[in-house]
Design a protein around this motif. Structure first.
Motif, PDB file in Angstrom:
ATOM      1  N   MET A   1       0.852  -1.195   0.000  1.00 43.20           N
ATOM      2  CA  MET A   1       0.000   0.000   0.000  1.00 43.20           C
ATOM      3  C   MET A   1       0.889   1.246   0.000  1.00 43.20           C
ATOM      4  SD  MET A   1      -3.330   0.746   0.092  1.00 43.20           S
ATOM      5  CE  MET A   1      -4.164  -0.604   0.913  1.00 43.20           C
ATOM      6  N   MET A   2       0.622   2.158  -0.901  1.00 40.54           N
ATOM      7  CA  MET A   2       1.407   3.376  -1.012  1.00 40.54           C
ATOM      8  C   MET A   2       0.535   4.569  -0.640  1.00 40.54           C
ATOM      9  SD  MET A   2       3.920   4.423  -4.145  1.00 40.54           S
ATOM     10  CE  MET A   2       5.089   3.171  -3.644  1.00 40.54           C
ATOM     11  N   LYS A   3       1.016   5.399   0.282  1.00 43.78           N
ATOM     12  CA  LYS A   3       0.259   6.559   0.743  1.00 43.78           C
ATOM     13  C   LYS A   3       0.454   7.722  -0.225  1.00 43.78           C
ATOM     14  CE  LYS A   3       0.618   5.278   5.625  1.00 43.78           C
ATOM     15  NZ  LYS A   3       1.115   5.682   6.974  1.00 43.78           N
ATOM     16  N   ILE A   4      -0.661   8.218  -0.769  1.00 44.49           N
ATOM     17  CA  ILE A   4      -0.630   9.296  -1.757  1.00 44.49           C
ATOM     18  C   ILE A   4      -1.581  10.395  -1.314  1.00 44.49           C
ATOM     19  CG2 ILE A   4      -0.965   9.901  -4.177  1.00 44.49           C
ATOM     20  CD1 ILE A   4      -0.516   7.017  -4.923  1.00 44.49           C
ATOM     21  N   ALA A   5      -1.123  11.632  -1.376  1.00 46.76           N
ATOM     22  CA  ALA A   5      -1.956  12.779  -0.996  1.00 46.76           C
ATOM     23  C   ALA A   5      -2.052  13.740  -2.177  1.00 46.76           C
ATOM     24  CB  ALA A   5      -1.367  13.490   0.221  1.00 46.76           C
ATOM     25  N   PHE A   6      -3.286  14.072  -2.539  1.00 47.67           N
ATOM     26  CA  PHE A   6      -3.498  15.068  -3.586  1.00 47.67           C
ATOM     27  C   PHE A   6      -4.862  15.704  -3.388  1.00 47.67           C
ATOM     28  CE2 PHE A   6      -4.609  10.902  -5.383  1.00 47.67           C
ATOM     29  CZ  PHE A   6      -5.883  11.098  -5.904  1.00 47.67           C
ATOM     30  N   SER A   7      -5.102  16.793  -4.113  1.00 45.10           N
ATOM     31  CA  SER A   7      -6.327  17.561  -3.908  1.00 45.10           C
ATOM     32  C   SER A   7      -7.489  16.954  -4.683  1.00 45.10           C
ATOM     33  CB  SER A   7      -6.121  19.020  -4.341  1.00 45.10           C
ATOM     34  OG  SER A   7      -6.275  19.145  -5.742  1.00 45.10           O
ATOM     35  N   LEU A  23      -5.819   0.347 -12.349  1.00 46.33           N
ATOM     36  CA  LEU A  23      -5.800   0.097 -13.789  1.00 46.33           C
ATOM     37  C   LEU A  23      -4.398   0.129 -14.376  1.00 46.33           C
ATOM     38  CD1 LEU A  23      -8.874   2.337 -14.714  1.00 46.33           C
ATOM     39  CD2 LEU A  23      -8.826  -0.165 -14.531  1.00 46.33           C
ATOM     40  N   ILE A  24      -3.379   0.337 -13.525  1.00 45.02           N
ATOM     41  CA  ILE A  24      -1.999   0.421 -13.979  1.00 45.02           C
ATOM     42  C   ILE A  24      -1.252  -0.839 -13.536  1.00 45.02           C
ATOM     43  CG2 ILE A  24       0.120   1.776 -13.949  1.00 45.02           C
ATOM     44  CD1 ILE A  24      -2.344   3.134 -15.250  1.00 45.02           C
ATOM     45  N   PRO A  25      -0.864  -1.695 -14.490  1.00 47.56           N
ATOM     46  CA  PRO A  25      -0.175  -2.941 -14.122  1.00 47.56           C
ATOM     47  C   PRO A  25       1.091  -2.667 -13.308  1.00 47.56           C
ATOM     48  CG  PRO A  25      -0.837  -2.993 -16.427  1.00 47.56           C
ATOM     49  CD  PRO A  25      -1.089  -1.592 -15.943  1.00 47.56           C
ATOM     50  N   GLY A  26       1.227  -3.400 -12.210  1.00 48.14           N
ATOM     51  CA  GLY A  26       2.414  -3.295 -11.372  1.00 48.14           C
ATOM     52  C   GLY A  26       2.359  -2.217 -10.316  1.00 48.14           C
ATOM     53  N   ALA A  27       1.455  -1.251 -10.449  1.00 50.91           N
ATOM     54  CA  ALA A  27       1.371  -0.163  -9.469  1.00 50.91           C
ATOM     55  C   ALA A  27       0.744  -0.671  -8.175  1.00 50.91           C
ATOM     56  CB  ALA A  27       0.559   0.995 -10.022  1.00 50.91           C
ATOM     57  N   PRO A  28       1.332  -0.372  -7.026  1.00 52.18           N
ATOM     58  CA  PRO A  28       0.763  -0.840  -5.761  1.00 52.18           C
ATOM     59  C   PRO A  28      -0.554  -0.135  -5.468  1.00 52.18           C
ATOM     60  CG  PRO A  28       2.537   0.713  -5.358  1.00 52.18           C
ATOM     61  CD  PRO A  28       2.535   0.449  -6.834  1.00 52.18           C
ATOM     62  N   PRO A  29      -1.430  -0.769  -4.708  1.00 56.53           N
ATOM     63  CA  PRO A  29      -2.693  -0.110  -4.360  1.00 56.53           C
ATOM     64  C   PRO A  29      -2.427   1.150  -3.538  1.00 56.53           C
ATOM     65  CG  PRO A  29      -2.393  -2.111  -3.086  1.00 56.53           C
ATOM     66  CD  PRO A  29      -1.326  -2.107  -4.122  1.00 56.53           C
ATOM     67  N   PRO A  30      -3.103   2.259  -3.871  1.00 58.31           N
ATOM     68  CA  PRO A  30      -2.868   3.498  -3.142  1.00 58.31           C
ATOM     69  C   PRO A  30      -3.829   3.685  -1.971  1.00 58.31           C
ATOM     70  CG  PRO A  30      -4.191   3.960  -5.067  1.00 58.31           C
ATOM     71  CD  PRO A  30      -3.956   2.472  -5.053  1.00 58.31           C
ATOM     72  N   ALA A  31      -3.301   4.257  -0.905  1.00 56.01           N
ATOM     73  CA  ALA A  31      -4.139   4.749   0.186  1.00 56.01           C
ATOM     74  C   ALA A  31      -4.181   6.262   0.020  1.00 56.01           C
ATOM     75  CB  ALA A  31      -3.544   4.367   1.530  1.00 56.01           C
ATOM     76  N   VAL A  32      -5.302   6.770  -0.447  1.00 52.52           N
ATOM     77  CA  VAL A  32      -5.385   8.168  -0.869  1.00 52.52           C
ATOM     78  C   VAL A  32      -5.896   9.047   0.257  1.00 52.52           C
ATOM     79  CG1 VAL A  32      -6.427   9.786  -2.501  1.00 52.52           C
ATOM     80  CG2 VAL A  32      -5.785   7.487  -3.258  1.00 52.52           C
ATOM     81  N   ALA A  33      -5.208  10.162   0.477  1.00 47.16           N
ATOM     82  CA  ALA A  33      -5.688  11.226   1.354  1.00 47.16           C
ATOM     83  C   ALA A  33      -5.970  12.428   0.471  1.00 47.16           C
ATOM     84  CB  ALA A  33      -4.644  11.570   2.402  1.00 47.16           C
ATOM     85  N   TYR A  34      -7.229  12.855   0.422  1.00 47.08           N
ATOM     86  CA  TYR A  34      -7.596  14.036  -0.351  1.00 47.08           C
ATOM     87  C   TYR A  34      -7.428  15.252   0.561  1.00 47.08           C
ATOM     88  CZ  TYR A  34      -9.734  10.607  -3.450  1.00 47.08           C
ATOM     89  OH  TYR A  34      -9.951   9.533  -4.284  1.00 47.08           O
ATOM     90  N   ALA A  35      -6.620  16.196   0.134  1.00 51.15           N
ATOM     91  CA  ALA A  35      -6.301  17.326   1.014  1.00 51.15           C
ATOM     92  C   ALA A  35      -6.047  18.581   0.195  1.00 51.15           C
ATOM     93  CB  ALA A  35      -5.073  17.014   1.860  1.00 51.15           C
TER      94      ALA A  35
END
Length: 285
Positions: A1-7, A23-35
């Motif tokens: 799990m990769m932590k990603i923050a964006f608006s 939908l992106i092969p190989g990309a880890p599942p994201p834990a999204v923080a909307y900020a």
């Protein structure tokens, strides 16, 4: 799990749509923080920030010790800069010199918009402005309209909607920057922690951008869920303006724009000195 923050802005949700939806092969599942951008700018300055974040280019001097600038996913361009607005009523400033001593709302003190405003005001506002008030970007136009502040610095889709609030544009800071430097405006940057596989992350991010370009209608329900009552037409105009060739790869011109902004700002004492060569992180995509 990769932590990603964006608006929740349409350009950010457009860029990250494919990654968020696995939908992106190989990309880890994201834990999204909307900020809001003011929050993400602060997060990357601390010890426990997200793995990846969308921040202002202006916040890079505080982020670079721990984060690298990725060459894709950001927001740069021409004709897309911040606007300085005032109310269309008696007593409101109607020219740059009228801002002297006034209260001005900004979206973040570590935003590109604020840096451009400070650099511009040093030349055009004798005696300087008065109090700076930091507000979420969506609250700035109502604050100007209601007289809570004398002027407001706005970004993103506000350039399409400010007339509906009864506001006037005092200056387009993007036009000023482009005329003064000949360079695009470096607004938003994607950064990732330096101890991660930066080449892989940049590849996943570029693939996410390219997926959204190939399937432009598919991300729209996701984009509109986060678009804060924005109309679909304004959301699409926002995407068209801020997602461009610099989003796929910043390129030489984009790096020069970022270095010019941060170099000028450091010289004016607005940001810490930074190793601008560190902007060109070796990422092979």
């Amino acid at each position: 799990m990769m932590k990603i923050a964006f608006s929740t802005c349409p350009n950010d949700t457009f860029v990250f749509y494919a990654w968020v939806h696995r939908l992106i092969p190989g990309a880890p599942p994201p834990a999204v923080a909307y900020a809001d951008i003011d929050i993400t700018n602060s997060l990357v300055a601390g010890e426990n920030g997200p793995d990846i974040a969308k921040i202002s280019f202006a916040a890079l001097p505080w982020a670079l010790p721990r984060y690298a600038l990725l060459p894709c996913g950001g927001a740069l361009g021409r004709g897309c800069g911040p606007l300085l607005l005032a109310a269309n009523k008696a007593g409101s400033p109607d020219h740059p010199a009228g801002l002297a001593g006034r209260r001005v709302a900004v979206p973040s003190e570590r935003s590109t918009a604020y840096l451009l405003f400070r650099l511009w005001a040093a030349r055009h506002v004798p005696g300087g402005v008065g109090e700076i008030v930091v507000l979420p970007f969506h609250a700035i136009m109502p604050a100007v309209r209601d007289g809570l502040v004398d002027a407001g610095l706005v970004i993103h889709e506000a350039r399409f909607t400010y007339h509906t609030y009864g506001l006037n544009m005092l200056v387009d800071l993007g036009n000023w920057w482009e005329a003064d430097t000949g360079l695009p405006i470096p607004l938003g940057a994607i950064v990732a922690k330096r101890d991660l596989d930066l080449t892989a992350i940049a590849g996943w991010l570029r693939a996410s951008v390219q997926y959204a370009w190939r399937h432009p209608a598919e991300p729209m329900p996701y984009i509109m869920r986060h678009a804060q009552e924005m109309s679909p037409e304004v959301a699409q105009a926002h995407i068209n303006l801020y997602v461009n060739r610099f989003t796929e790869h910043i390129g030489e011109e984009g790096y020069r724009a970022a270095a010019a902004l941060l170099g000028r700002a450091a010289q004016a004492g607005l940001v810490p000195e930074a190793d601008l060569s560190a902007l060109r992180q070796a990422v092979n995509i």
